[in-house]
Scaffold this active site. Structure first.
Site, PDB file in Angstrom:
ATOM      1  N   GLU A  94     -44.007 -48.461   7.934  1.00 49.57           N
ATOM      2  CA  GLU A  94     -43.675 -46.663   6.974  1.00 49.57           C
ATOM      3  C   GLU A  94     -45.199 -46.436   6.839  1.00 49.57           C
ATOM      4  O   GLU A  94     -46.007 -47.706   6.492  1.00 49.57           O
ATOM      5  CB  GLU A  94     -43.393 -47.031   5.672  1.00 49.57           C
ATOM      6  N   ASP A 141     -37.181 -55.920   3.289  1.00 46.39           N
ATOM      7  CA  ASP A 141     -38.519 -54.410   3.174  1.00 46.39           C
ATOM      8  C   ASP A 141     -39.770 -55.837   2.479  1.00 46.39           C
ATOM      9  O   ASP A 141     -39.805 -56.784   1.901  1.00 46.39           O
ATOM     10  CB  ASP A 141     -38.577 -53.918   1.599  1.00 46.39           C
TER      11      ASP A 141
HETATM   12  O1  ISL Z   1     -41.209 -40.159  -1.710  1.00 48.59           O
HETATM   13  C1  ISL Z   1     -42.375 -40.356  -1.703  1.00 48.59           C
HETATM   14  C2  ISL Z   1     -43.171 -39.669  -2.922  1.00 48.59           C
HETATM   15  O2  ISL Z   1     -42.542 -37.821  -2.582  1.00 48.59           O
HETATM   16  C3  ISL Z   1     -43.271 -40.780  -0.714  1.00 48.59           C
HETATM   17  O3  ISL Z   1     -44.623 -40.437  -1.106  1.00 48.59           O
HETATM   18  C4  ISL Z   1     -43.111 -42.101  -1.101  1.00 48.59           C
HETATM   19  O4  ISL Z   1     -43.301 -42.270  -2.218  1.00 48.59           O
HETATM   20  C5  ISL Z   1     -43.821 -43.020  -0.041  1.00 48.59           C
HETATM   21  O5  ISL Z   1     -43.479 -42.574   1.555  1.00 48.59           O
HETATM   22  C6  ISL Z   1     -44.110 -44.072  -0.205  1.00 48.59           C
HETATM   23  O6  ISL Z   1     -42.491 -44.978  -0.137  1.00 48.59           O
HETATM   24  C7  ISL Z   1     -42.378 -46.649  -0.160  1.00 48.59           C
HETATM   25  O7  ISL Z   1     -43.132 -46.656  -1.844  1.00 48.59           O
HETATM   26  C8  ISL Z   1     -43.028 -46.442  -2.799  1.00 48.59           C
HETATM   27  C9  ISL Z   1     -41.692 -46.541  -2.839  1.00 48.59           C
HETATM   28  O8  ISL Z   1     -41.460 -46.043  -4.516  1.00 48.59           O
HETATM   29  C10 ISL Z   1     -40.695 -45.362  -1.867  1.00 48.59           C
HETATM   30  O9  ISL Z   1     -39.679 -46.236  -2.289  1.00 48.59           O
HETATM   31  C11 ISL Z   1     -41.378 -46.794  -0.449  1.00 48.59           C
HETATM   32  O10 ISL Z   1     -39.940 -46.293  -0.028  1.00 48.59           O
HETATM   33  C12 ISL Z   1     -44.100 -47.299  -3.544  1.00 48.59           C
HETATM   34  O11 ISL Z   1     -43.707 -48.771  -3.225  1.00 48.59           O
END
Ligand code: ISL
Length: 567
Positions: free
Chosen positions: A253, A105
């Site tokens: 992502e 990640d």
């Molecule tokens: O799960 C969410 C809130 O509803 C999404 O908006 C999420 O925050 C977004 O997909 C980004 O996710 C990623 O970055 C975040 C982290 O909290 C998540 O676990 C990660 O997958 C910040 O790093």
């Protein structure tokens, strides 16, 4: 020549499946209640039996764990809570011995506020790293994904810093070339250490519209897919991946990305990323107020959404395929039917539908067992910062706590974060200690030990679908065409490659359906499919399709078949 020989010029990941490990919840080897690298190493046979090609490991780096490791204080050191440096090297070796690649990640939209870079940046206004983050005298009106303002006042220097996520996750300033060089150098060192690629956390947020300005409710326009995003990703590719990309896999992502943007991000000729995670299908059950604003899911809309992405990336680019991950509710509870009578069948049906699309499927830990959401009793059961902040804010603003909990039960990220259910023993075999989050009480029913040797289990069904993608070039690469777009319960589509045709028929409801002559008219009528070879079915005996030939156009409740046209 077999069909798959024809596919030999396609990138390896077109026939691969990725398995996501959320390490804190996967397996605990030292009894402290939190999953760790030792736990993963001890469970590699599970992954090998499932047959996955790649593991994506959610963050195991040093972190204060404000957002479960997505707040990183050292990109190049393992957090002692997850284990020792040598264990990561042992994990890489153990996976590679089994022919499985490792994707790390990459969380570089922000660091932890305890990262050395930020400690320096905040130390004085004239520190050389001051400009590595976003500092301002006045905040903008932006609202954080985790509630409240995105700006935190820092007493020491009398300015505010930007954090799109928690206040412990300050955003890096990608406008500064030194930041980009530092990130690329770090990525190169990971590749040199033997990892095979990156899943890039919210990577489409790294380019902001500058100067930062008020969003007036539309933060999206200011921070998503910003003006320099393609430039940054292309530069990253050139600086980090060029020359070694054939062995690697990169997935960005990218919440809020459209098909048009995805084509740009994933066009191989542009050299940015191999594929992205889009969010449209996981936003369909949200109302205008966002994820907590629950809406029923309408199957024709879900089918249409995935079909548009299939068509949109047919000529250029590539799809990633997923039902869930560590941020989403459990697939079987959200898109399927987690009533005990239907759970297994619906888990297999969903798996069949997703894995028969064109793209690279991602399996989130426990999905291969049909793990479900949790009926969290009260706020005390919740660990996730997003849910905790939302609860506090919503209740403060006058919402009924019961409604707020209902939303968290449906959508909260902790649904996906309860421990993997390995067996029916204490704590589901996850830990010998007290788990950091409670085990889902249904572990005596749903667990790996009960499934891995059962050829008719959800696990075995996933393993067969993963193998099918390896062996069958039409599954991996065939063109996609949606059938019966308006049908309320049937998900049907056709995959075509040269003369080869596969028909996928799935019933996403409890009621049996009889497909009519008209339903199948578009694909030559039932006559041309009766007698077709069944290459995958949710109904099996000893792992074999219960009917090896398609004999009737009736689909039982929550069932799916994949047919190959013969002759
Ligand atoms: O799960 C969410 C809130 O509803 C999404 O908006 C999420 O925050 C977004 O997909 C980004 O996710 C990623 O970055 C975040 C982290 O909290 C998540 O676990 C990660 O997958 C910040 O790093």
């Amino acid at each position: 020549m077999t069909v798959s020989d024809l596919a030999s010029d396609a990138p390896w990941w077109t026939s691969a499946t990725v398995y996501q490990i959320y390490p804190r919840s996967f397996a605990d080897s030292d009894g402290d209640g939190m999953g760790d690298l030792g736990g993963i190493i001890a469970r590699l046979d599970h992954l090998e039996r499932l047959g996955v090609d790649v593991v994506w490991l959610s963050p195991i780096y040093r972190s204060p764990q404000d957002d479960n490791g997505y707040d990183i204080s050292d990109y190049e050191r393992i957090d002692p809570a997850f284990g020792a440096e040598e264990q990561l090297d042992a994990l890489i070796a153990g996976l590679h011995e089994r022919g499985i690649k490792l994707v790390m990640d990459l969380v570089v939209n922000h660091t932890s506020d305890e990262h050395e870079w930020f400690l320096e940046s905040r130390s004085s206004r004239d520190n050389p790293k001051r400009d590595w983050y976003w500092w301002r005298d006045q905040p903008t009106d932006w609202v954080s994904f985790f509630s409240g303002s995105t700006w935190e006042f820092d007493q020491a220097t009398g300015q505010y810093y930007l954090h799109l996520f928690s206040r412990k996750q300050p955003d890096l300033n990608w406008e500064n070339p030194q930041v980009r060089e530092a990130v690329y150098a770090m990525m190169r060192r990971w590749l040199d250490r033997g990892v095979d690629g990156f899943r890039m956390d919210v990577i489409n947020l790294i380019s902001k519209v500058v100067p930062l300005q008020d969003a007036h409710g539309d933060l999206f326009a200011q921070t998503f897919n910003g003006p320099r995003i393609h430039e940054f990703l292309h530069e990253m590719h050139r600086e980090v991946f060029a020359g070694r990309e054939a062995q690697l896999i990169t997935v960005g992502e990218m919440p809020g990305s459209t098909i048009e943007q995805a084509r740009l991000y994933t066009d191989p000729a542009r050299a940015e990323v191999d594929m992205i995670f889009q969010f449209e299908h996981v936003d369909l059950d949200s109302g205008p107020l966002g994820k907590w604003d629950l809406r029923p899911l309408h199957l024709p809309r879900l089918k249409a959404c995935l079909a548009r992405w299939q068509e949109g990336l047919a000529e250029v680019g590539w799809n990633s395929l997923y039902w869930d991950n560590h941020d989403q509710p459990r697939a079987v509870s959200r898109f399927g039917d987690d009533d005990p009578e239907w759970r297994e069948r619906s888990a297999k049906t969903l798996a069949t539908v997703l894995h028969l699309h064109r793209g690279t499927p991602y399996v989130y830990q426990g999905e291969e067992l049909g793990m479900t959401n949790v009926a969290f009793g009260s706020l005390d059961d919740i660990r996730d910062i997003e849910s905790i902040n939302y609860y506090a804010e919503a209740v403060r603003d006058g919402a009924d706590p019961a409604d707020v909990l209902r939303s968290i039960r449906a959508k909260g990220r902790d649904n996906a974060r309860t421990p993997v259910q390995w067996d029916a023993g204490p704590q589901a075999g996850f830990t010998t200690g007290e788990p950091w989050i409670a085990v889902n009480p249904n572990f005596t029913e749903i667990n790996a030990a009960a499934q891995v040797d059962d050829p008719d289990s959800v696990f075995a069904h996933y393993a067969r679908l993963i193998a099918l993608r390896h062996d069958d070039a039409t599954v991996a690469l065939g063109e996609f065409r949606l059938l019966l777009p308006d049908h309320e319960t049937v998900w049907a589509f056709i995959r075509t490659r040269g003369d080869d045709q596969l028909l996928v028929l799935a019933n996403l409801s409890r009621e049996a359906v009889e497909l009519t002559v008209a339903d199948l008219a578009d694909v030559g009528g039932p006559g041309s499919w009766l007698g077709a070879e069944v290459i995958s079915a949710t109904a099996t005996d000893g792992g074999m399709p219960r009917a090896p030939r398609f004999e009737s156009t009736r689909l039982d409740g929550w069932s799916a078949v994949v047919l190959r046209r013969v002759g």
